[in-house]
Design an enzyme around this catalytic site. Structure first.
Site, PDB file in Angstrom:
ATOM      1  N   GLY A 195       3.954   1.466  -0.645  1.00  0.00           N
ATOM      2  CA  GLY A 195       2.724   1.249   0.110  1.00  0.00           C
ATOM      3  C   GLY A 195       3.024   0.161   1.112  1.00  0.00           C
ATOM      4  CD  GLU A 196       2.941  -2.344   4.952  1.00  0.00           C
ATOM      5  OE1 GLU A 196       3.060  -1.134   5.211  1.00  0.00           O
ATOM      6  OE2 GLU A 196       3.827  -3.175   5.217  1.00  0.00           O
ATOM      7  CB  SER A 197       5.259  -5.416  -0.023  1.00  0.00           C
ATOM      8  OG  SER A 197       5.738  -5.721   1.264  1.00  0.00           O
ATOM      9  CB  CYS A 250       9.260   1.760  -1.213  1.00  0.00           C
ATOM     10  SG  CYS A 250       9.603   1.622   0.538  1.00  0.00           S
ATOM     11  NE  ARG A 282       7.245  -6.268   4.334  1.00  0.00           N
ATOM     12  CZ  ARG A 282       6.174  -6.305   5.125  1.00  0.00           C
ATOM     13  NH1 ARG A 282       5.869  -7.398   5.781  1.00  0.00           N
ATOM     14  NH2 ARG A 282       5.422  -5.249   5.271  1.00  0.00           N
ATOM     15  CB  ILE A 319       8.688   5.955   3.861  1.00  0.00           C
ATOM     16  CG1 ILE A 319       8.870   7.417   3.452  1.00  0.00           C
ATOM     17  CG2 ILE A 319       7.595   5.804   4.916  1.00  0.00           C
ATOM     18  CD1 ILE A 319       7.661   8.012   2.744  1.00  0.00           C
ATOM     19  NE  ARG A 320       6.181   1.658   7.561  1.00  0.00           N
ATOM     20  CZ  ARG A 320       5.525   0.699   6.939  1.00  0.00           C
ATOM     21  NH1 ARG A 320       5.805  -0.566   7.175  1.00  0.00           N
ATOM     22  NH2 ARG A 320       4.571   0.988   6.097  1.00  0.00           N
ATOM     23  CG  HIS A 331       8.616   6.466  -1.465  1.00  0.00           C
ATOM     24  ND1 HIS A 331       7.463   5.813  -1.825  1.00  0.00           N
ATOM     25  CD2 HIS A 331       9.022   5.870  -0.323  1.00  0.00           C
ATOM     26  CE1 HIS A 331       7.180   4.867  -0.958  1.00  0.00           C
ATOM     27  NE2 HIS A 331       8.117   4.888  -0.030  1.00  0.00           N
ATOM     28  CD  GLU A 360       6.638   7.219  -5.090  1.00  0.00           C
ATOM     29  OE1 GLU A 360       7.811   7.131  -5.510  1.00  0.00           O
ATOM     30  OE2 GLU A 360       6.199   6.532  -4.152  1.00  0.00           O
TER      31      GLU A 360
HETATM   32  N1  LIG Z   1       7.157   2.999   1.920  1.00  0.00           N
HETATM   33  C1  LIG Z   1       6.955   1.740   1.629  1.00  0.00           C
HETATM   34  O1  LIG Z   1       6.590   1.366   0.527  1.00  0.00           O
HETATM   35  C2  LIG Z   1       7.144   0.818   2.781  1.00  0.00           C
HETATM   36  C3  LIG Z   1       7.229  -0.625   2.393  1.00  0.00           C
HETATM   37  C4  LIG Z   1       6.766  -1.482   3.543  1.00  0.00           C
HETATM   38  N2  LIG Z   1       7.677  -1.425   4.641  1.00  0.00           N
HETATM   39  C5  LIG Z   1       6.570  -2.925   3.087  1.00  0.00           C
HETATM   40  O2  LIG Z   1       7.142  -3.816   3.619  1.00  0.00           O
HETATM   41  O3  LIG Z   1       5.832  -3.152   2.212  1.00  0.00           O
END
Ligand SMILES: NC(=O)CC[C@H](N)C(=O)O
Length: 239
Positions: free
Chosen positions: A59-61, A90, A120, A151-152, A215, A217
């Site tokens: 997600g977004e940490s 992630c 990150r 993903i990122r 990921h 999942e």
């Molecule tokens: N797919 C992800 O969980 C991306 C992580 C996101 N770039 C972060 O810094 O949290």
């Protein structure tokens, strides 16, 4: 501290503040296991108390950390990580790292638990997200590559275990040809590319904790979920 509903059952929590928690839940629910697996979504300290183990999703940490603080979960999560198995995927991997680089001003709260420094978005922006077949140590059907969805994704910059820490086991690496040759990472010269470069590490285990920068999942392959239960959760219940 075994919190399961019935003797022999296992309760796995999924931190459900933001991100791909429903996908993790669906994957665990598909696993066929000899022991009964309960999956709970964790949003409060009370939810966390029920858990034998926890997954922190992608997600977004920064958002997950902020919501955890607002929910009064930061300290309970830090305590949980000290004694129970946790798997971070992630964004979850970033939260489990001991230190993080590539932060916005103001920093980010971490839970710690795994002795690595991580960066990150180390592979670049959303547009540089990618998929790659991975060789993974210790999965069921080891000859079948695992489909890695990045993903990122963060990049592991260094392993820093102290003398008393459990050893770090490298579970999967990318080939150096897939490393991000971008400015933020002091691009490697192809010629000195070293397959043991920590930046190639995309999955590792330290004691009862598991970190994946991709990921599992978001695939149809439940082998990492099964691996977490087998290698991290079950041994923690008997220790
Ligand atoms: N797919 C992800 O969980 C991306 C992580 C996101 N770039 C972060 O810094 O949290």
């Amino acid at each position: 501290m075994q919190a399961s509903a019935r003797q022999g059952d296992i309760t796995v929590g999924i931190l459900a503040l933001q991100g791909a928690f429903a996908e993790h839940q669906a994957m665990f629910q598909k696993l066929s296991m000899k022991r009964r697996l309960h999956i709970v979504q964790v949003r409060t300290p009370e939810d966390l108390k029920k858990c034998d183990a926890l997954v922190i999703p992608g997600g977004e940490s920064t958002t997950i950390a902020l919501l955890a603080r607002l929910a009064g979960l930061l300290q309970p999560l830090r305590d949980f990580v000290k004694s129970r198995p946790v798997w971070g995927t992630c964004a979850g991997a970033i939260l489990l790292a001991q230190a993080v680089e590539g932060m916005k001003k103001g920093g980010q709260e971490l839970l710690g638990g795994i002795s690595v420094t991580i960066m990150r978005n180390g592979f670049g922006s959303q547009a540089e997200s990618f998929e790659a077949p991975l060789d993974v140590q210790g999965l069921r059907d080891p000859d079948q590559p695992f489909h890695g969805v990045f993903i990122r994704a963060p990049v592991v910059l260094s392993l820093n275990p102290s003398s008393g820490d459990p050893p770090i086991e490298i579970v999967s690496r990318l080939p150096t040809s897939l490393l991000p040759y971008n400015h933020s990472l002091n691009a490697l010269d192809e010629e000195d590319s070293d397959p043991r470069d920590p930046r190639t590490i995309v999955a590792l285990r330290q004691g009862h904790h598991l970190l994946t920068t991709f990921h599992p999942e978001l695939t149809k392959d439940d082998r990492f979920h099964e691996y977490f239960i087998r290698q991290c959760v079950l041994p923690s219940l008997s220790s």
